[in-house]
Design an enzyme around this catalytic site. Sequence first.
Site, PDB file in Angstrom:
ATOM      1  N   SER A 147       0.856  -1.181   0.000  1.00  0.00           N
ATOM      2  CA  SER A 147       0.000   0.000   0.000  1.00  0.00           C
ATOM      3  C   SER A 147       0.893   1.232   0.000  1.00  0.00           C
ATOM      4  CB  SER A 147      -0.910   0.018   1.234  1.00  0.00           C
ATOM      5  OG  SER A 147      -0.137   0.226   2.408  1.00  0.00           O
ATOM      6  N   THR A 148       0.333   2.360  -0.384  1.00  0.00           N
ATOM      7  CA  THR A 148       1.101   3.607  -0.418  1.00  0.00           C
ATOM      8  C   THR A 148       1.643   3.934   0.961  1.00  0.00           C
ATOM      9  OG1 THR A 148      -0.321   4.410  -2.190  1.00  0.00           O
ATOM     10  CG2 THR A 148       0.999   6.049  -1.036  1.00  0.00           C
TER      11      THR A 148
END
Length: 294
Positions: free
Chosen positions: A22-23
């Site tokens: 995920s970011t």
Amino acid sequence: MSPKTKQKEIEIKKAVVYVRVSTEEQAKHGYSLAQQETECREFAEKQGFKIDRVFIEEGESAKDLNRTKLKSMFEYCANNYKNIDALIFWKWDRLSRGEQQDYLELGKFFSQTNIQPLSVTENNDDTAEAEFLRWITQGTSRYEWRKIQERTKLGLRGAVEQGRTVNLAPFGYLNDTKLSLIPCPENAKYVQKAFKMFATGAYSQSEIVKHLKELGAKNINGNKLSRILRNKTYIGLLDYAWLEAPKRGIFEPLIDEQTFYRVQALLAGKKPLVTGYQRNREDFPLRRYVRCPN
């Protein structure tokens, strides 16, 4: 080709690799898609697997199984399960950090396709103890995800209490580290023009969109204008569903409150909106050009 060579080819096992980050994970923990893929490939080689395909998920959370590449991977495996022996991933939480139901769904999928799930960094034994440890790991991952959510919400509330927006700047503003938002030199005038025109009651939204485009506004359409005309950010208020009441922002409003609430009344149908044939009636040729001083 000799019988021995044929036998060797038949024994080659195939695996699919899935990697995800995920970011937030990449920013805070430095998780790397490339590093995950490298470790998965090394693991596959040591275990005697030939990589059939690699699915790379970037920027999506594992809160549930509804992810673009994960769904593509499931579909591919379901269609080619006879030729795939294993799914290799870096860690179980790459597949899911959500509800236990997700793990049950994953287990059902692996059972139906006869594809073996293999974690690069965790115990892959098919024993009661190993399964129990995986359930503990899943619970821990779920706990961590929930705590991240709580800390994020707390941080968002703190920022809003200080008068700072927690979203990307709306059309007409730019994000700013000190003031939270600053007027956009290029687009702020279009927002002000839209409110001014609509507040007269003489223009429909489609007419305003057309006029703004003629003035040079880019990426403007009916849906966007509708959101603009209803957004309290333009009068300096931060309005979120989880707030008891809107908070005054520390940034400069683009629209005065009198104009804004007149527009809201027009949108709600509480004031007459003069449009179409009513505006262009021959009885009133100066409408749109002359305003009564009273």
